[in-house]
Structure formats: structure tokens, C-alpha cells
Design a protein around this motif. Structure first.
Motif, PDB file in Angstrom:
ATOM      1  N   GLY A  65       9.187 -29.762 -28.360  1.00  0.00           N
ATOM      2  CA  GLY A  65       8.133 -29.235 -27.505  1.00  0.00           C
ATOM      3  C   GLY A  65       8.139 -27.732 -27.534  1.00  0.00           C
ATOM      4  N   PRO A  66       7.016 -27.112 -27.253  1.00  0.00           N
ATOM      5  CA  PRO A  66       6.983 -25.660 -27.225  1.00  0.00           C
ATOM      6  C   PRO A  66       7.854 -25.123 -26.087  1.00  0.00           C
ATOM      7  CG  PRO A  66       4.759 -26.588 -27.150  1.00  0.00           C
ATOM      8  CD  PRO A  66       5.719 -27.706 -26.955  1.00  0.00           C
ATOM      9  N   ASN A  67       8.124 -23.853 -26.124  1.00  0.00           N
ATOM     10  CA  ASN A  67       8.885 -23.230 -25.042  1.00  0.00           C
ATOM     11  C   ASN A  67       8.137 -23.367 -23.737  1.00  0.00           C
ATOM     12  OD1 ASN A  67      11.171 -22.343 -26.309  1.00  0.00           O
ATOM     13  ND2 ASN A  67      10.236 -20.435 -27.002  1.00  0.00           N
TER      14      ASN A  67
ATOM     15  N   VAL B 108      24.152 -21.434 -36.502  1.00  0.00           N
ATOM     16  CA  VAL B 108      25.220 -22.025 -37.296  1.00  0.00           C
ATOM     17  C   VAL B 108      24.899 -21.863 -38.773  1.00  0.00           C
ATOM     18  CG1 VAL B 108      26.179 -24.259 -37.890  1.00  0.00           C
ATOM     19  CG2 VAL B 108      25.882 -23.653 -35.522  1.00  0.00           C
ATOM     20  N   ASP B 109      25.894 -21.493 -39.582  1.00  0.00           N
ATOM     21  CA  ASP B 109      25.595 -21.235 -40.993  1.00  0.00           C
ATOM     22  C   ASP B 109      25.375 -22.553 -41.752  1.00  0.00           C
ATOM     23  OD1 ASP B 109      29.031 -20.366 -41.614  1.00  0.00           O
ATOM     24  OD2 ASP B 109      28.058 -22.295 -41.924  1.00  0.00           O
ATOM     25  N   PRO B 110      24.788 -22.483 -42.921  1.00  0.00           N
ATOM     26  CA  PRO B 110      24.342 -23.713 -43.594  1.00  0.00           C
ATOM     27  C   PRO B 110      25.450 -24.740 -43.817  1.00  0.00           C
ATOM     28  CG  PRO B 110      23.378 -21.811 -44.658  1.00  0.00           C
ATOM     29  CD  PRO B 110      24.339 -21.280 -43.653  1.00  0.00           C
TER      30      PRO B 110
ATOM     31  N   ARG C 220      26.230 -26.376 -40.608  1.00  0.00           N
ATOM     32  CA  ARG C 220      25.072 -27.151 -40.184  1.00  0.00           C
ATOM     33  C   ARG C 220      25.123 -28.542 -40.773  1.00  0.00           C
ATOM     34  NH1 ARG C 220      21.173 -23.556 -39.914  1.00  0.00           N
ATOM     35  NH2 ARG C 220      20.507 -24.021 -37.827  1.00  0.00           N
TER      36      ARG C 220
ATOM     37  N   HIS D   7      14.308 -26.581 -31.766  1.00  0.00           N
ATOM     38  CA  HIS D   7      13.074 -25.986 -32.248  1.00  0.00           C
ATOM     39  C   HIS D   7      12.971 -26.046 -33.755  1.00  0.00           C
ATOM     40  CE1 HIS D   7      11.430 -24.691 -28.631  1.00  0.00           C
ATOM     41  NE2 HIS D   7      12.256 -23.716 -28.371  1.00  0.00           N
TER      42      HIS D   7
ATOM     43  N   TYR E 206      13.396 -29.235 -39.106  1.00  0.00           N
ATOM     44  CA  TYR E 206      14.117 -29.953 -40.159  1.00  0.00           C
ATOM     45  C   TYR E 206      15.507 -30.406 -39.732  1.00  0.00           C
ATOM     46  CZ  TYR E 206      13.376 -25.058 -41.511  1.00  0.00           C
ATOM     47  OH  TYR E 206      13.099 -23.734 -41.526  1.00  0.00           O
TER      48      TYR E 206
ATOM     49  N   GLU F  13      19.172  -9.145 -34.663  1.00  0.00           N
ATOM     50  CA  GLU F  13      19.188 -10.511 -34.154  1.00  0.00           C
ATOM     51  C   GLU F  13      19.231 -10.497 -32.632  1.00  0.00           C
ATOM     52  OE1 GLU F  13      22.560 -12.595 -35.554  1.00  0.00           O
ATOM     53  OE2 GLU F  13      22.083 -14.428 -34.469  1.00  0.00           O
ATOM     54  N   GLN F  14      20.003  -9.571 -32.092  1.00  0.00           N
ATOM     55  CA  GLN F  14      20.160  -9.561 -30.645  1.00  0.00           C
ATOM     56  C   GLN F  14      19.062  -8.704 -30.019  1.00  0.00           C
ATOM     57  OE1 GLN F  14      21.883  -7.922 -32.883  1.00  0.00           O
ATOM     58  NE2 GLN F  14      23.093  -6.260 -32.063  1.00  0.00           N
TER      59      GLN F  14
ATOM     60  N   THR G 154      10.266 -15.082 -25.072  1.00  0.00           N
ATOM     61  CA  THR G 154      11.100 -14.884 -26.261  1.00  0.00           C
ATOM     62  C   THR G 154      10.255 -14.591 -27.479  1.00  0.00           C
ATOM     63  OG1 THR G 154      12.426 -16.657 -25.339  1.00  0.00           O
ATOM     64  CG2 THR G 154      13.068 -15.837 -27.489  1.00  0.00           C
TER      65      THR G 154
ATOM     66  N   ASP H 146      16.959  -9.823 -39.344  1.00  0.00           N
ATOM     67  CA  ASP H 146      18.147 -10.609 -39.049  1.00  0.00           C
ATOM     68  C   ASP H 146      17.757 -11.784 -38.147  1.00  0.00           C
ATOM     69  OD1 ASP H 146      21.498  -9.374 -38.366  1.00  0.00           O
ATOM     70  OD2 ASP H 146      20.750 -11.343 -38.981  1.00  0.00           O
TER      71      ASP H 146
ATOM     72  N   ASN I 176      14.846 -16.719 -34.480  1.00  0.00           N
ATOM     73  CA  ASN I 176      15.784 -17.151 -33.449  1.00  0.00           C
ATOM     74  C   ASN I 176      15.090 -17.454 -32.132  1.00  0.00           C
ATOM     75  OD1 ASN I 176      18.422 -17.718 -33.299  1.00  0.00           O
ATOM     76  ND2 ASN I 176      19.078 -15.672 -32.698  1.00  0.00           N
ATOM     77  N   GLY I 177      15.308 -18.643 -31.605  1.00  0.00           N
ATOM     78  CA  GLY I 177      14.789 -18.927 -30.269  1.00  0.00           C
ATOM     79  C   GLY I 177      13.295 -19.180 -30.197  1.00  0.00           C
ATOM     80  N   LEU I 178      12.619 -19.199 -31.329  1.00  0.00           N
ATOM     81  CA  LEU I 178      11.172 -19.408 -31.292  1.00  0.00           C
ATOM     82  C   LEU I 178      10.855 -20.888 -31.396  1.00  0.00           C
ATOM     83  CD1 LEU I 178       9.937 -16.597 -33.678  1.00  0.00           C
ATOM     84  CD2 LEU I 178      10.056 -16.580 -31.206  1.00  0.00           C
ATOM     85  N   ASP I 179       9.813 -21.326 -30.666  1.00  0.00           N
ATOM     86  CA  ASP I 179       9.406 -22.728 -30.790  1.00  0.00           C
ATOM     87  C   ASP I 179       8.567 -22.915 -32.058  1.00  0.00           C
ATOM     88  OD1 ASP I 179       6.902 -22.485 -28.138  1.00  0.00           O
ATOM     89  OD2 ASP I 179       6.965 -21.645 -30.154  1.00  0.00           O
TER      90      ASP I 179
ATOM     91  N   ARG J  98       7.490 -20.034 -34.714  1.00  0.00           N
ATOM     92  CA  ARG J  98       8.231 -19.875 -35.962  1.00  0.00           C
ATOM     93  C   ARG J  98       7.275 -19.803 -37.127  1.00  0.00           C
ATOM     94  NH1 ARG J  98      11.285 -23.295 -38.053  1.00  0.00           N
ATOM     95  NH2 ARG J  98      12.813 -21.822 -38.808  1.00  0.00           N
TER      96      ARG J  98
ATOM     97  N   HIS K 112      20.281 -18.221 -41.580  1.00  0.00           N
ATOM     98  CA  HIS K 112      21.038 -19.425 -41.898  1.00  0.00           C
ATOM     99  C   HIS K 112      20.128 -20.593 -42.219  1.00  0.00           C
ATOM    100  CE1 HIS K 112      24.851 -17.765 -41.160  1.00  0.00           C
ATOM    101  NE2 HIS K 112      24.744 -17.659 -39.863  1.00  0.00           N
ATOM    102  N   LEU K 113      18.845 -20.405 -42.062  1.00  0.00           N
ATOM    103  CA  LEU K 113      17.926 -21.533 -42.227  1.00  0.00           C
ATOM    104  C   LEU K 113      17.416 -21.570 -43.663  1.00  0.00           C
ATOM    105  CD1 LEU K 113      16.080 -21.054 -38.870  1.00  0.00           C
ATOM    106  CD2 LEU K 113      17.737 -22.799 -39.427  1.00  0.00           C
TER     107      LEU K 113
END
Lengths: 317, 327, 341
Positions: B53-55, B181-183, B186, B208, B211, C82-83, C136, C158, C162-165, C169, C192-193
Motif C-alpha cells: 500500500g502507499p505511504n 540490506v545488501d543483495p 537479501r 514497499h 520484487y 542516504e540519510q 518522506t 545514495d 529509500n522509504g518511498l512507496d 519509487r 542494494h536494489l
């Protein structure tokens, strides 16, 4: 990238006569690269200084209120100076212990209330400056750009210093001007001229105290509210203890109380001594205390900032 | 797995209800004027479910209600037939791994998980062993005696997961377990979550990153504007969204030839071109594939790629929620 | 023509720990993915490239040496952290203007570009409100805008999603993909994605334990090694029968599921063969594509781990982990694209 282009429609044939337009244009609002020069790195501190001043100027409670209070205090003191200049003040002046007139004694006394206002401003501006930046991640913002730690420190000091100078320096200098204006003739004016540079010196030291020292606490404690609390506690509690110990043990300890130190220097410069305030620290101790505090504080800021430059950018992985 | 595209109750009350893990019945949660969830009815019987779901749509609210941290303002939400907010017994069967990371950095992983296990009701004598087992299950045996302060993001996530399973719950709520988390980690953590599901635990995973959900399960629950928008098997849902016809993409040397062959067909809703490809939207994918094959052979078109870009979770999600409010 | 980033024997040690070990690589491209496990040295590399820490060896960005000309580099490079990296109490416009001025732009120029950057990032309506109240998604957009204000030539991002729905994204990835064309800057995307990298990037740099293990195009990474003759095919049903039909026609097949198979075409054959065989067998082809490694498999292969369940080693700050491996597998031996541009 393309510079702006315009697309023009077909032009009308035949003689150009004034009438409704038959051609049109579409302007390309495309992106234009920046080809101008960039300001040299040495000017960054000015940007930071201006920003600091602008931020403090927002709203009333940060700075404007206290500036007005200081202006009022100056006006009232100036008024008292003018109207009551010949009244006697219970102040021991000079080596022989002669009693002073208000005109001569009020100036060194005024440091007391300027210090109070300076302290309040230090709470709203100086003590949270660096801690706020640490908390909100501003260092990443600053150091990912061509800003050196030096620029940041100088910029912050200059900005906050400029604000505090409006209170701690401008006030006393204005009073000195009033005092000079009260002289009876030109000869007296010239003999009184040193008053100006004495007030200047006191003002600069006062500015230094309320700019640098709380900034140091702000760098030491990385939470805005905690930094505020620690600075206030140090100033008030340690100050009180220092004055108490100064009475009991040795006057030099009282130098830890910064307003006492400033007042001691102001007394020394004007060669006066307020009855009942024998516990003021000796002048050398006072000077060392003020300069020492400031040096340590600036050192702390420099350390925190240098630290942040290395760790702030780049994330955790 | 039930299929429904509306927030109303499913038609029949089957025996599955009696063994349903979570039952939400017209459940709403309001924080003053702020809407959490509104009139949610849902049944979860088991397995791994992806919560999307969206935020601000109400995912965290729903998870917290399932975990017993919030009480519904109206309606009922039960886990194993009891209210998790009130019933400590059923709370012991729930494991919750929240999204945030605030923890006691100065503890070691083992100390933290042991403490949390004891808080969750594991007897003091057994808590240490339970914590060790949980950490081993999450691949943290080597690092369990180190302080959390020095952990990477992946290790923190594993520790969080270990905390959630230490007291051996049968219902897990995982809120964004893979952020940062790194790949390599993951892949590993996804595997471990799948193992938990295979061991019979019911797992709700919110994320979110679509995949990640795809890798875990094809059973989803979509929350939108505080309501349940869709639930069930993602491919079945896809086929139900007939407002968005099926898209087929043909990458070839002569896209216009394919387009010409299909343009006259009734089931074709739209044909569009990309560089080197043609994208056909059709209401009857089956017929369309046959006709494409026919066109390819008849016109001798050299096809580089043939695919259906929207038969995945991302497209389903976009179709369901991307209409910008015309609902 | 100078490459974007040139690294030559770049080494950085923190006491006994080697964070970067004699790294040599040339990085070029439009959108470059920077990948690697935690502790691989990515953030150390970034700090060196921005001139924020001393190092041995050479690190050149846009032809400028980072150790001596770091400030100049930072004027020409944008960084989206990132932060959170804001100053509280400012609006988006104020922040971006400040950012521009701190990068050396004159004030009016900075203001104009601040607005332009915020428009691009999609923060139009709320740009005069204080950032503290943003969601966010909008904060991420402002972070992107403040990195763009001073017209950088390279942008380091970086974990931008992050944190986006999911819808946000998509938007962010779309913005990133368009940046080289719209703003003329190259992008280094650290994330990382892997699917994001696959989607948006044309080049990749993979780091592990202080060494660059791969620097080249995504195609090179995932391999289309067999050219166009190695295919994966999806059918509606009955993959085995299609495999038989294709085998008769001379192709080599391997059935991977009831509806999927891998096909190696014979010489000089095209995908037409697949369609013909399907028509003859009465089957429906639903998917055809050149067979490439998945990003994950390629990544794991480059990193050199076998995959499967495996306890991760402790992060980089242990001497033995960094020292032993970094010395045993020097960067140049595994490098695909060392210095050839």
C-alpha cells in the motif's frame, strides 16, 4: 544542452501592414548549463554568516526581542546618564578611594545588564547552533559541497558574533558616545576619549564570551536541548559556585563566572570598585578566564566539525 | 485463497473461518481526525502474505492492530479468535518485527534477544537457549556475542527477526524486514523467511519493494486509503482488472507489420510504438498471442523479444492504486 | 576525452584495516550502478572521490585529483545522501538557494536554479513551506533537487528510493533515468536494489572487500554471451512437446518448468524457428527473450560467493577479513575493464 531556441511559424507574404499578428513563436524553455564563474572557496564563510544572521532574524523571540530590550536598556541608561550625571554613586573610584559621580560610574556598571541580555541571546542563538546542525544532518549538506571546516567555523562565529555585537558592543559604545557628549568643553572631551576604546574593549570581550563559549557547548553536546541546558547550567550554577568559592577561598576562582570576569575587566579599565563587590576576581585571572574559555570553545567547535566532515558524508555502507 | 476486490465481507462463511488466523470484521481505527483504517474486513488463513500500500494507507495501523499494540476504534480484529490487545496468551503466539530500529546499542545481540524473549513470556531458564536458536536460525551465530552498535544494517535486520521468532510464535508480523540490506543478505533473509512459512508459521510481510514480496509469495493484501482494495493471488487479481487490458510487447525489426495485422481485430484496445517494439493492449490475450504468432510467420518478422510487461506485482499495484483517486 | 572517474592504485587504510586496496579502474558511462555488500568500501571510495579524506594512489574525478582539488570537484559534483541532510526551519526553496550559494553560484543565479531544480524534482506546490513538514517522498525529492542546483556534471545518489512507496519509487527512478538527457550529467547510483540497477543503469561497478571486482556495462555483466541464439521461451502449456519439436529442427533445448524452456538455436536460425515449431505442434508461444543471467546471479558470481544460506561475515572492521582476502584477490586480476577507454 541546447540553449533556448524559438520555433517560428510561417511568415505572411505581402507588405507588412500593422494588423493582427499572423506568426507565432514557441520558446524552448530547455535547460541551460551554468557557464558563469564560481565564487572562490574563500568566500563561503560569508554565505554561512549571512545565513546565520538571516535565520536568527526570523520571528521575534530569537533575536529581535532582545535587541529591543538592549536598545531600551541603552536608552534608559543614557537617559539616567544625562539627567543624573552629577549625582553621586556609591562607588569607590581610583586609588584614593574618591567617590564617583554617576556619569563616571554608570558605564562600568552597565556591563552587568548587558551581560544578562547577552546570556539570553546566547540561549536562543549560540547554544543550539552547532548541535542543531549535528542533529538535522546539516554537516552532510555542508561538506558535500566546497565548504571547508574552516569556512563553517568562521562563518558561524562571524554570524553569531555580528548578532551579539549589536547588543554587547553597540550598546556600550553608544553609552560611551553619550558620556563624551556630556563633557563640558573640548578639553574635557579629549581627556575623556579613552572611555570610547575602553567600552570598545569591554564590548568585544563580551561579544566573544556569548558567541564562542556557548558555541563550544553546542559542539560538545549533540542534542539541541541538552546543549542549551548544559550551557545554562554551566553559566548559572558553576558561576554561582565560583562566586561563592571566590568569597570563601580565593578571588581567582570567581573568574570562572564569566560575567564576573567581564565586570572585573571593566572595573579595571575604569579604575573603579563597586562597594560590596569585593569578591570580583583579579584582572589577570579574569582575562585568562575569558580568553581561555573562548579558545577551548572554538577548539571544540573545530574538533566537532573536522570530525563531521569525515564521517558525515558517504553513509554507513 | 479467497478472491475479492471490494471491502465487503466475502459471501460464504466457510469452515476455514474457524481456523482463520486473523479475522478483521468492519474494523476501523481513527487517531482523532486522522484516518488509520476504515471499515476493514479480512480473513487470513495462513501462509505468507504480502501487505502492500502507499505511504499513509494504513499498513502500519493494520499491523499494529494485529500485533496487539492498538485497539480498533470500531469493529473487531481477532487473532486466533481473541483480541491481541487484551489477551496476553495470544500475544505470546505473535512475533512482531517493527520497521524502526531503535534499540539498545550497547547490548550484544544475544543479550537483546534473550531479554525480549523473556519479555514475551519465555521462562528465564529457557530464554537463553531460545535466543541462541533464534539467532542461529537467522544466521547470526558468529556475531551473536558482539555489541549491536557495530552491526551493519543486514545484521540488525537479522537480529530484529530473531527477536520476533525467539518465543516461537506461530504468527509473524514483519514490517519492512529488508530495508538497507545488501543483495547477498537479501537473498539469504528471503530464504529464511520462506523457511519459516514452510514450517507452518503464518507470516505477514509489509514492504514497499515489490520484487521482495514477489520473491516471497504470490498472496497479497493491498491497502489503499485505509481500506482493503484487493486480496488473494496476484495473478488472479491481474486477470480481474479488466479495466486495464493485457499488454503484450513485441520487440522486432518491423513493428508496424505486426501492428497492421492486429489493427483490425476487435479485442485490440490500443496499439503503441516504442523504439524497435510495438505494444499491444488486448482484452483477449489468448487470441492475441495466436494472432501475433501468425503475423510473425506470415510476414517473416524477426522477433527479438516477446513479453507481457504487466504480469507482475508492480503493474498490478499500479493499476489498482494509480488512478489518482477516481474511485 | 577524460573519463568520469579514474582510479589508480587507490589505497586507504584505517590503522590495520585496509578499506581500499590498490584499486585501479576507469569508470565511464551515463548511469553507473555502484554495488557491493556492506563493508565493501563504497562509502570510503565516495569520501576519497570527494576529497574528504587523504589516500594513497590516485583518484581523479573529471580529470581533477581529489586529494588536492577536492573543493573544485565538489563544485562540479552533486551528492544526494542516504540519510537526512537538511537544516531545520527552512523551506525547500531556501535550502536549495543556500545549497547553490555554497557551491559558488551568485545569489540570483542560485535562486533561479533552485526553483528550476525543484520543478524538475516535482516539488512545485509546497516549495515555500518548511521541509520539516514534508512527507518522506517529498524529502527525497528535495534531496535530489539540492544536489542538482549547482549544475553538476556528475551526480552521486545514495539509495535514492529509500522509504518511498511503489508509485514514488517509480517516479524517482524515472527522474533519475531522464537526468542525463535533461540535465547533461552522469549519474553514479549506489544501491542494494539490483532490479533498480538493471532497469536504470547502463554501466555497473561492483566492489567487494576494498576491491573493484567489476567495472563495465550491464550487458557485459549479465552476459548475452551466446549472442542472440541462446533464448528462454515461455509457452501457455506443454513445454516438453515444444522441446521435442525444436530438437527435431536442430535446436538444443532444456525444459525448466511445464511452461518454460531454454533453447539454443542452431547456426543461422532465428526466432522464426520457435514460432514454426510451435505452430506445427499446436502450441502457443507467450514469451521469448535472450537468455541472460539474472542480476542476482551475476552479482553473486562476481562477488565470488556460492550463494545459498550462508552466515555473513562480520562487517569490514575486522583485520583478518579485510586483509586476507584483499591481498589474495588483487583488484586487477578480476577486473573486466581496467583502464581501457
Amino acid at each position: 544542452m541546447t540553449a533556448g531556441q524559438t520555433t517560428t511559424g510561417p511568415t505572411s507574404a505581402g507588405p507588412q501592414s500593422p494588423g493582427p499578428r499572423t506568426t507565432g513563436q514557441i520558446h524552448d524553455l530547455g535547460y541551460k548549463r551554468y557557464v558563469g564563474s564560481r565564487r572562490s572557496v574563500g568566500t563561503r564563510w560569508r554565505v554561512i554568516m549571512r545565513h546565520q544572521i538571516a535565520t536568527a532574524w526570523i520571528g521575534w523571540w530569537r533575536f529581535k526581542l532582545w535587541l529591543i530590550a538592549a536598545a531600551l536598556a541603552t536608552a534608559i541608561t543614557g537617559g539616567i546618564l544625562y539627567f543624573l550625571r552629577n549625582n553621586l554613586l556609591r562607588m569607590i573610584g581610583g586609588v584614593q578611594g574618591a567617590v564617583l559621580t554617576l556619569a563616571d560610574g554608570l558605564l562600568p556598571l552597565s556591563t552587568l545588564w548587558y551581560c544578562k541580555i547577552g546570556f539570553l541571546v546566547s540561549l536562543t542563538i549560540s547554544a543550539t547552533a552547532v548541535a542543531g546542525d549535528v542533529q538535522s544532518g546539516a554537516f552532510t549538506f555542508y561538506f558535500a559541497r566546497s565548504v571547508r571546516p574552516y569556512d563553517y567555523v568562521v562563518g558561524k562565529l562571524a554570524g553569531i558574533g555580528a548578532l551579539l555585537a549589536m547588543i554587547m558592543l553597540a550598546g556600550p559604545v553608544v553609552l560611551a558616545g553619550v558620556r563624551l557628549g556630556l563633557s563640558d568643553d573640548l578639553a574635557q572631551l579629549i581627556t575623556l576619549l579613552p572611555v570610547l576604546y575602553k567600552e570598545l574593549a569591554i564590548g568585544l570581550l563580551g561579544t566573544l564570551i556569548y558567541t564562542a563559549v556557548p558555541l563550544g557547548f553546542s559542539a560538545l553536546v549533540t542534542n539541541r536541548r541538552h546543549a542549551l541546558a548544559v550551557w545554562a547550567a554551566y553559566y548559572l550554577v558553576i558561576g554561582l559556585l565560583a562566586v561563592g568559592l571566590g568569597r570563601l577561598v580565593s578571588p581567582a576562582i570567581a573568574a570562572l563566572d564569566l560575567p564576573s570576569s567581564l565586570h572585573a575587566i571593566s572595573r579595571h579599565l575604569f579604575d573603579t570598585r563597586l562597594t560590596g563587590r569585593d569578591a570580583d576576581p583579579p584582572t589577570s585571572a579574569a582575562l585568562i578566564s575569558i580568553l581561555g574559555h573562548a579558545a577551548v570553545a572554538i577548539g571544540l567547535v573545530a574538533w566537532r566539525v573536522r570530525n563531521a566532515q569525515q564521517t558525515g558524508v558517504g553513509g554507513s555502507s | 485463497m479467497t478472491l475479492a476486490l471490494s471491502p465487503s465481507l466475502p459471501p460464504a462463511v466457510s469452515p476455514a473461518v474457524a481456523t482463520a488466523v486473523v479475522v478483521a470484521d468492519r474494523c476501523s481505527k481513527w487517531y482523532g481526525q486522522v484516518l488509520g483504517v476504515s471499515d476493514v474486513s479480512w480473513r487470513l488463513s495462513g501462509g505468507i502474505v504480502g501487505l502492500l500500500g502507499p505511504n499513509g494507507a494504513g499498513k502500519s495501523t493494520l499491523i499494529k492492530m494485529m500485533g496487539g499494540l492498538l485497539l480498533p476504534s470500531r469493529g473487531v480484529l481477532t487473532v486466533h479468535g481473541r483480541s491481541p490487545f487484551h489477551d496476553t496468551e495470544v500475544r505470546r503466539r505473535i512475533g512482531y518485527a517493527p520497521e524502526h530500529e531503535h534499540t539498545w546499542d550497547e547490548l550484544t545481540a544475544l543479550e537483546l534477544v534473550t531479554a525480549m524473549a523473556r519479555l514475551a513470556g519465555v521462562a528465564a531458564a529457557r530464554a537463553g537457549r531460545a535466543a541462541e536458536d533464534a539467532l542461529a536460525q537467522m544466521g547470526m551465530t558468529a556475531a551473536m556475542h558482539r555489541r549491536i552498535r557495530g552491526f551493519s544494517k543486514g545484521m540488525r535486520q537479522r537480529t530484529k527477526l530473531a527477536t520476533a521468532i525467539a518465543h516461537d510464535p506461530d504468527f509473524l508480523l514483519l514490517d519492512e524486514p529488508l530495508t538497507g540490506v545488501d543483495p547477498m543478505a537479501r537473498i539469504d533473509i528471503v530464504e529464511r523467511i520462506k523457511q519459516l512459512g514452510a514450517a507452518g508459521k503464518t507470516v505477514v510481510v509489509s514492504s514497499h519493494v515489490l520484487y521482495e514480496i514477489e520473491a516471497l509469495t504470490s498472496d497479497i493484501l493491498v491497502i489503499y486509503r485505509g481500506q482493503v482494495l484487493a486480496e488473494g493471488n496476484v495473478f488472479a487479481i491481474r486477470s480481474l482488472i479488466d479495466r486495464h487490458p493485457h499488454r503484450i510487447r513485441v520487440e522486432c525489426d518491423r513493428p508496424h507489420a505486426i501492428a497492421a495485422a492486429l489493427a483490425g481485430e476487435d479485442h485490440v484496445v490500443r496499439i503503441s510504438f516504442e523504439r524497435g517494439a510495438v505494444v499491444v493492449e488486448t482484452r483477449e490475450p489468448d487470441t492475441c498471442y495466436d494472432q501475433i504468432a501468425g503475423a510473425v510467420l506470415a510476414a517473416g518478422v524477426a522477433v527479438t523479444a516477446l513479453s507481457s510487461p504487466d504480469n507482475n506485482l508492480g503493474a498490478v499495484f499500479e493499476y489498482l492504486t494509480g488512478d489518482g483517486g477516481r474511485r | 576525452m577524460t573519463a568520469l572517474i579514474e582510479l589508480a592504485e587507490l589505497t586507504k587504510r584505517f590503522g590495520p584495516i585496509t578499506a581500499l586496496d590498490r584499486v585501479t579502474a576507469t569508470v565511464d558511462g551515463k548511469i553507473i550502478g555502484l554495488l557491493g555488500p556492506n563493508g565493501a568500501g563504497k562509502s570510503t571510495l565516495l569520501k576519497c572521490l570527494l576529497g574528504l579524506m587523504p589516500y594513497q594512489g590516485h583518484a581523479r574525478v573529471l580529470g581533477l585529483e581529489a586529494a588536492t582539488e577536492g573543493a573544485q570537484i565538489r563544485d562540479r559534483v552533486g551528492y544526494m545522501p542516504e540519510q537526512e541532510a537538511f537544516l531545520s526551519g527552512m523551506s525547500a526553496v531556501e535550502l536549495c538557494t543556500y545549497a547553490g550559494e555554497l557551491s559558488g553560484l551568485p545569489r540570483t543565479e542560485a535562486m533561479q536554479r533552485a526553483h528550476a531544480a525543484l520543478y524538475y524534482a516535482g516539488v512545485e506546490e509546497k516549495r515555500y513551506q518548511a521541509i520539516d513538514g514534508y512527507s518522506t517522498g517529498m524529502k527525497q525529492r528535495v534531496k535530489l533537487a539540492q544536489a542538482l542546483v549547482h549544475d553538476p556534471e556528475i551526480l552521486f545518489l545514495d539509495e535514492p528510493t529509500n522509504g518511498l512507496d511503489p508509485p514514488s519509487r517509480e517516479d524517482m527512478l524515472h527522474l533519475i533515468a531522464e537526468l542525463p538527457a535533461r540535465r547533461g550529467c552522469a549519474i553514479v547510483l549506489s544501491t542494494h536494489l539490483l532490479p533498480d540497477v538493471d532497469r536504470v543503469c547502463d554501466h555497473a561497478v561492483i566492489m567487494h572487500r576494498g576491491a573493484v571486482r567489476f567495472a563495465g556495462t550491464i550487458d557485459e555483466l549479465r552476459g548475452a554471451r551466446g549472442g542472440n541464439s541462446e533464448l528462454s521461451v515461455g509457452v501457455k502449456a506443454d513445454a516438453a512437446r515444444l522441446a521435442q519439436a525444436l530438437a527435431i529442427a536442430g535446436a538444443t533445448c532444456r525444459v525448466t518448468s511445464p511452461i518454460a524452456l531454454e533453447v539454443d538455436l542452431p547456426a543461422r536460425a532465428t526466432t522464426q524457428l520457435v514460432f514454426e515449431a510451435a505452430r506445427d505442434a499446436g502450441l502457443q508461444v507467450r514469451e521469448i527473450g535472450v537468455r541472460r543471467e539474472s542480476m542476482e546471479t551475476a552479482f553473486l558470481r562476481v562477488i565470488g560467493e556460492a550463494g545459498g544460506t550462508r552466515e555473513l561475515a562480520a562487517p569490514r572492521l575486522t583485520a583478518d577479513a579485510a586483509g586476507a582476502d584483499a591481498a589474495g584477490a588483487p583488484a586487477t586480476a578480476l577486473l573486466r575493464d581496467g583502464g581501457v577507454r
